[in-house]
Design a protein around this motif. Structure first.
Motif, PDB file in Angstrom:
ATOM      1  N   UNK A   1       0.708  -1.227   0.016  1.00 38.28           N
ATOM      2  CA  UNK A   1      -0.087   0.141   0.233  1.00 38.28           C
ATOM      3  C   UNK A   1       1.110   1.206  -0.059  1.00 38.28           C
ATOM      4  N   UNK A   2       0.435   2.399  -0.743  1.00 34.03           N
ATOM      5  CA  UNK A   2       1.222   3.588  -0.659  1.00 34.03           C
ATOM      6  C   UNK A   2       0.852   4.447   0.228  1.00 34.03           C
ATOM      7  N   UNK A   3       1.625   5.368   0.499  1.00 35.13           N
ATOM      8  CA  UNK A   3       1.631   6.740   1.387  1.00 35.13           C
ATOM      9  C   UNK A   3       0.082   7.432   0.943  1.00 35.13           C
ATOM     10  N   UNK A   4      -0.132   7.608  -0.459  1.00 32.60           N
ATOM     11  CA  UNK A   4      -1.036   8.273  -1.072  1.00 32.60           C
ATOM     12  C   UNK A   4      -2.652   7.956  -0.534  1.00 32.60           C
ATOM     13  N   UNK A   5      -2.426   6.644  -0.233  1.00 35.41           N
ATOM     14  CA  UNK A   5      -3.845   5.907  -0.082  1.00 35.41           C
ATOM     15  C   UNK A   5      -4.188   6.200   1.642  1.00 35.41           C
ATOM     16  N   UNK A   6      -3.358   6.476   2.485  1.00 36.16           N
ATOM     17  CA  UNK A   6      -3.725   6.901   3.696  1.00 36.16           C
ATOM     18  C   UNK A   6      -3.294   8.280   4.152  1.00 36.16           C
ATOM     19  N   UNK A   7      -2.678   9.232   3.458  1.00 36.56           N
ATOM     20  CA  UNK A   7      -2.253  10.408   3.980  1.00 36.56           C
ATOM     21  C   UNK A   7      -3.445  11.089   4.167  1.00 36.56           C
ATOM     22  N   UNK A   8      -3.275  12.337   4.940  1.00 37.36           N
ATOM     23  CA  UNK A   8      -4.229  13.563   5.071  1.00 37.36           C
ATOM     24  C   UNK A   8      -4.132  14.192   3.899  1.00 37.36           C
ATOM     25  N   UNK A   9      -5.107  14.418   3.364  1.00 39.37           N
ATOM     26  CA  UNK A   9      -5.157  15.325   1.950  1.00 39.37           C
ATOM     27  C   UNK A   9      -5.631  16.897   2.191  1.00 39.37           C
ATOM     28  N   UNK A  10      -6.209  17.302   3.440  1.00 38.79           N
ATOM     29  CA  UNK A  10      -6.389  18.499   3.825  1.00 38.79           C
ATOM     30  C   UNK A  10      -5.238  18.896   4.650  1.00 38.79           C
ATOM     31  N   UNK A  11      -4.573  19.790   4.124  1.00 37.40           N
ATOM     32  CA  UNK A  11      -3.275  20.192   4.756  1.00 37.40           C
ATOM     33  C   UNK A  11      -3.520  21.871   5.164  1.00 37.40           C
ATOM     34  N   UNK A  12      -2.720  22.042   6.373  1.00 43.48           N
ATOM     35  CA  UNK A  12      -2.889  23.364   6.749  1.00 43.48           C
ATOM     36  C   UNK A  12      -1.621  24.217   6.423  1.00 43.48           C
ATOM     37  N   UNK A  13      -1.560  25.333   6.151  1.00 49.35           N
ATOM     38  CA  UNK A  13      -0.450  26.014   5.494  1.00 49.35           C
ATOM     39  C   UNK A  13      -0.434  27.479   6.364  1.00 49.35           C
ATOM     40  N   UNK A  14       0.991  27.821   6.146  1.00 47.26           N
ATOM     41  CA  UNK A  14       1.271  29.112   6.959  1.00 47.26           C
ATOM     42  C   UNK A  14       2.437  29.882   5.958  1.00 47.26           C
ATOM     43  N   UNK A  15       2.398  31.074   5.902  1.00 43.10           N
ATOM     44  CA  UNK A  15       3.674  31.733   5.333  1.00 43.10           C
ATOM     45  C   UNK A  15       4.852  31.978   5.967  1.00 43.10           C
ATOM     46  N   UNK A  16       5.958  31.806   5.356  1.00 42.35           N
ATOM     47  CA  UNK A  16       7.485  31.880   6.344  1.00 42.35           C
ATOM     48  C   UNK A  16       7.649  33.279   6.929  1.00 42.35           C
ATOM     49  N   UNK A  17       6.661  34.303   6.216  1.00 42.48           N
ATOM     50  CA  UNK A  17       6.845  35.730   6.912  1.00 42.48           C
ATOM     51  C   UNK A  17       5.698  36.000   7.704  1.00 42.48           C
ATOM     52  N   UNK A  18       4.998  35.093   7.960  1.00 38.02           N
ATOM     53  CA  UNK A  18       3.813  35.182   9.134  1.00 38.02           C
ATOM     54  C   UNK A  18       4.678  34.907  10.560  1.00 38.02           C
ATOM     55  N   UNK A  19       4.051  35.859  11.548  1.00 39.03           N
ATOM     56  CA  UNK A  19       4.586  35.654  12.828  1.00 39.03           C
ATOM     57  C   UNK A  19       4.209  34.194  13.614  1.00 39.03           C
ATOM     58  N   UNK A  20       5.060  33.811  14.284  1.00 37.24           N
ATOM     59  CA  UNK A  20       4.850  32.630  14.962  1.00 37.24           C
ATOM     60  C   UNK A  20       3.580  32.523  15.645  1.00 37.24           C
ATOM     61  N   UNK A  21       3.039  33.793  16.404  1.00 34.63           N
ATOM     62  CA  UNK A  21       1.757  33.798  16.921  1.00 34.63           C
ATOM     63  C   UNK A  21       0.749  33.425  16.167  1.00 34.63           C
ATOM     64  N   UNK A  22       0.779  33.980  14.838  1.00 34.17           N
ATOM     65  CA  UNK A  22      -0.205  33.571  13.903  1.00 34.17           C
ATOM     66  C   UNK A  22      -0.263  32.089  13.575  1.00 34.17           C
TER      67      UNK A  22
END
Length: 145
Positions: A1-22
């Motif tokens: 079985x491959x990773x693509x079959x069980x991984x979480x497809x909904x990912x949460x993102x952040x920009x490198x220039x956002x604060x750690x607080x955000x």
């Protein structure tokens, strides 16, 4: 079985220039422990975890409002292809001490995140099925149709 079959497809993102607080507020609002940083072509170039917040911000007394994600993120994280066998991904996680890995497509664009939780859920499901099979074929169940 491959990773693509069980991984979480909904990912949460952040920009490198956002604060750690955000980033921390986003993790809290979305109830996640990892945010991925992408470049303009959607390639993963970094990630930040709740553990990073604890160790690299709180543990060092840094100001989360003044510190940017790019300053503390894990840069160019190891990643796996969605075609990678789960055993290979698990080996990479074990040897690198990773709990999560970005999952990319053939163009190395982010398509999901593989976590140890994803693998544990798969194993629990597989062991449950094996247990059911053993019970169904045990001498006791075969003796009482």
């Amino acid at each position: 079985m491959t990773v693509g079959r069980i991984c979480t497809r909904e990912t949460d993102l952040v920009d490198a220039d956002e604060s750690v607080q955000v980033a921390a507020e986003r993790m809290n609002a979305r109830n996640v422990g990892t945010l991925i940083v992408l470049d303009q072509e959607s390639h993963p170039v970094g990630l930040i975890t709740d553990r990073d917040l604890a160790l690299r911000i709180v543990g060092k007394g840094r100001d989360p409002i003044q510190t940017l994600v790019g300053e503390i993120m894990t840069q160019f994280p190891y990643h796996v292809s969605e075609e990678t066998p789960i055993e290979t991904a698990l080996s990479k996680m074990r040897s690198g001490g990773f709990r999560r890995l970005p999952v990319v497509d053939a163009d190395e664009k982010l398509v999901g995140v593989l976590s140890l939780d994803d693998i544990l859920e798969l194993l629990c499901s597989e062991f449950t099925e094996i247990g059911n099979l053993i019970r169904k074929e045990s001498p006791r169940s075969l003796a009482h149709p």
